[in-house]
Motif scaffolding. Structure first.
Motif, PDB file in Angstrom:
ATOM      1  N   PHE A  97       0.828  -1.211   0.000  1.00  0.00           N
ATOM      2  CA  PHE A  97       0.000   0.000   0.000  1.00  0.00           C
ATOM      3  C   PHE A  97       0.860   1.258   0.000  1.00  0.00           C
ATOM      4  O   PHE A  97       0.545   2.241  -0.665  1.00  0.00           O
ATOM      5  N   THR A 119       0.574   4.112  -2.862  1.00  0.00           N
ATOM      6  CA  THR A 119      -0.118   5.368  -2.542  1.00  0.00           C
ATOM      7  C   THR A 119       0.814   6.535  -2.238  1.00  0.00           C
ATOM      8  O   THR A 119       0.348   7.613  -1.908  1.00  0.00           O
ATOM      9  N   ALA A 166      -5.525   0.384  -5.309  1.00  0.00           N
ATOM     10  CA  ALA A 166      -5.467   0.279  -3.844  1.00  0.00           C
ATOM     11  C   ALA A 166      -6.836   0.542  -3.220  1.00  0.00           C
ATOM     12  O   ALA A 166      -7.256  -0.144  -2.274  1.00  0.00           O
ATOM     13  N   HIS A 167      -7.549   1.518  -3.781  1.00  0.00           N
ATOM     14  CA  HIS A 167      -8.864   1.867  -3.246  1.00  0.00           C
ATOM     15  C   HIS A 167      -9.824   0.681  -3.388  1.00  0.00           C
ATOM     16  O   HIS A 167     -10.509   0.297  -2.423  1.00  0.00           O
ATOM     17  N   ARG A 169      -9.051  -2.049  -0.939  1.00  0.00           N
ATOM     18  CA  ARG A 169      -9.492  -1.756   0.430  1.00  0.00           C
ATOM     19  C   ARG A 169     -11.006  -1.929   0.570  1.00  0.00           C
ATOM     20  O   ARG A 169     -11.492  -2.368   1.598  1.00  0.00           O
ATOM     21  N   GLU A 170     -11.738  -1.549  -0.485  1.00  0.00           N
ATOM     22  CA  GLU A 170     -13.204  -1.596  -0.440  1.00  0.00           C
ATOM     23  C   GLU A 170     -13.780  -2.960  -0.783  1.00  0.00           C
ATOM     24  O   GLU A 170     -14.981  -3.173  -0.697  1.00  0.00           O
ATOM     25  N   LEU A 200      -6.571  -9.187   3.995  1.00  0.00           N
ATOM     26  CA  LEU A 200      -6.305  -7.816   4.452  1.00  0.00           C
ATOM     27  C   LEU A 200      -6.361  -7.684   5.966  1.00  0.00           C
ATOM     28  O   LEU A 200      -5.739  -6.795   6.539  1.00  0.00           O
ATOM     29  N   ARG A 211     -10.782 -10.082   2.052  1.00  0.00           N
ATOM     30  CA  ARG A 211     -10.967  -9.556   3.408  1.00  0.00           C
ATOM     31  C   ARG A 211     -10.086 -10.310   4.402  1.00  0.00           C
ATOM     32  O   ARG A 211      -9.459  -9.718   5.277  1.00  0.00           O
TER      33      ARG A 211
END
Lengths: 254, 280
Positions: B221, B225, B264-265, B268-269, B279, B276
């Motif tokens: 990440f 980012t 990356a977004h 994460r979502e 992460l 999940r």
């Protein structure tokens, strides 16, 4: 189970032959890595000198000691020089030098290349645009093949001197008689045999070390296994190949 | 590079960007174990691709296939336009001229000094005299902040320093694509960040296309980012603009297949259970 094992062995032989062909091809065509070539001549040639000299000396000495007693039974003690030189030049010099090189050089090569393989250094070489055969194998094959005959000649010489020492000091053979019996007993063919053998044995030992090293798997434990395998395989190969060359040379040059 | 010139020209995307690496339905199995099963993706010049996945998911294998160190069983692999899946070793050497690889643990040559390691390609392959190669060696070692270590042996370096030397070695010959295999695994977070910063600097300041294989989410990440910019002569790191962040794509592999692909977004979502779990 048996067929699988046979297949594995065949595959291994195929890979070995492929490596030998690639190595010979690499010697004939560049790029060459001269720094590595010089380094290997130093490591394999000069580095093996002590062990070869010691082996040669004591072999010659013990040969004179043992044969002296047997020759005595036939009243042939003055021929001890002839026996020592013929045995050293034709057989013991090449084979014992070969065995010493298998132990020292074969194992060293397998360990060095093996650890380079398991730490990805060989892949790193390839990624940087270097052919590992040319960089790692060719210098070792050149050094091993060309230095083995040189080392053998040294072993022969030191062996004959060792024999002379025992013959004159212990067996009381006249020094001149020892040397005359050597010059009378040695033929050109013997010298050829003594030079061709280590040339082939050197190639076999070094390529075995490289082959086993390049096929190392399984981390540091694998490197240990590869080192042992290299010594065992190279030693057996030395003895076996020696027999076949002897047989071949007897037909060809005698 | 002569080899790259002989190869067909790199494909153009509709937007006009050059595709640097393209996988099409690539599969590979070792004996019965399927490592890659129909993996496809494309990577554009200057962009970043991050491969995530559990150990043994086939991440490192992808890098080895790109370099031509491994041959896939099926599918097509194009690197800078060259079909590396069926090139011979000799032809691959030319493609590799434009690639740099940072191996796990660095894979530095033990018998060479740090300087010789970094200058390996210039000295041994480009056959430059050492005095001509030295300025470039000093430059790249300076870039990774290890200029003072040029005459040290690799065994004298710490884990983080080894990785940074490996990065310096990979970038010395100015490759267009850099491949990183777990560059931060086993490093403490502080040291890992210094390695990540080098990756970002190379991408943003030298326009090197990057492929990063890792299971360190934090580093993945961070690289995706953050952005490096030169300001008043020094390099500063700041949160990347949305457009810049979109140039970094994540691919998550599961059982040899692409399980997730996105920025990356999106990662994460994601509501996918496997993603999940990974992460969390």
């Amino acid at each position: 189970m048996i067929t699988r094992r046979a297949k594995e062995i065949l595959q291994e032989v195929q890979e070995y032959v492929r490596l030998c062909v690639a190595a010979v091809r690499g010697i004939g065509s560049g790029p060459w890595y001269f720094r590595d070539i010089v380094q290997q001549f130093d490591a394999i040639g000069l580095g093996s000198m002590t062990v070869v000299v010691l082996t040669g000396f004591f072999t010659g000495a013990v040969l004179a000691l043992q044969t002296g007693m047997t020759l005595d039974q036939f009243g042939a003690r003055p021929f001890v020089g002839r026996l020592v030189s013929a045995s050293m030049v034709k057989e013991l010099g090449p084979v014992l030098t070969g065995l010493m090189l298998a132990g020292r050089v074969g194992s060293g090569i397998a360990a060095e290349i093996g650890s380079m393989v398991v730490t990805d250094q060989v892949n790193a070489l390839r990624a940087l645009g270097t052919d590992p055969i040319r960089k790692l194998v060719v210098p070792r094959v050149l050094a091993g093949t060309l230095m083995a005959p040189v080392l053998t000649v040294i072993a022969d010489t030191v062996g004959i001197i060792g024999g002379w020492l025992i013959a004159t000091v212990q067996l009381r053979v006249a020094s001149s008689l020892y040397w005359t019996s050597i010059t009378e007993g040695l033929y050109v063919q013997d010298a050829w045999m003594g030079l061709i053998k280590p040339f082939v044995l050197g190639f076999v030992i070094v390529t075995t070390g490289c082959h086993v090293g390049l096929r190392t798997t399984g981390g540091t434990q694998g490197v240990g296994r590869a080192t042992t395998n290299a010594v065992v395989i190279a030693s057996v190969m030395v003895i076996a190949v020696d027999f076949f060359i002897t047989r071949l040379l007897f037909t060809l040059i005698y | 590079m002569p080899g790259a010139a002989a190869a067909p020209p790199p494909r153009q995307t509709p937007a006009g960007a050059t595709v640097v690496v393209a996988f099409e339905e690539v599969s590979l199995a070792f004996d019965e174990k399927v490592v890659l099963d129909g993996v496809s993706f494309t990577l554009e010049e200057g962009h970043t691709k991050v491969f995530l996945g559990a150990s043994g998911a086939g991440k490192s294998t992808i890098l080895k296939i790109i370099l031509g160190l491994l041959k896939p069983d099926g599918g097509e692999v194009r690197v800078l336009g060259a079909p590396v899946h069926h090139l011979a070793e000799g032809e691959l050497m030319r493609v590799r001229g434009d690639l740099g690889m940072v191996f796990q643990e660095g894979a530095l040559f033990d018998s060479l000094t740090v300087g010789e390691n970094v200058g390996y390609k210039l000295i041994e392959e480009a056959r430059l005299p050492i005095e001509e190669a030295r300025p470039r060696i000093e430059e790249v070692l300076g870039f990774v902040g290890l200029g003072a270590f040029i005459d040290r042996m690799p065994s004298e370096l710490s884990g983080g320093q080894r990785r940074r030397v490996a990065i310096a070695r990979a970038m010395a010959a100015k490759p267009r694509v850099l491949l990183y295999d777990e560059p931060t695994t086993g490093l403490d977070p502080m040291t890992a960040t210094t390695v990540d910063d080098e990756i970002i600097k190379l991408r943003d300041l030298e326009n090197v296309t990057s492929i990063l294989v890792t299971h360190q989410l934090r580093d993945a990440f961070y690289v995706a980012t953050q952005e490096a910019v030169r300001r008043n002569g020094s390099v500063v790191f700041e949160p990347a603009s949305t457009a810049k962040a979109d140039e970094a794509e994540f691919i998550m592999l599961k059982d040899g297949r692409v399980h997730f692909e996105g920025n990356a977004h999106a990662l994460r979502e994601s509501t996918d259970t496997y993603v999940r779990t990974f992460l969390s």
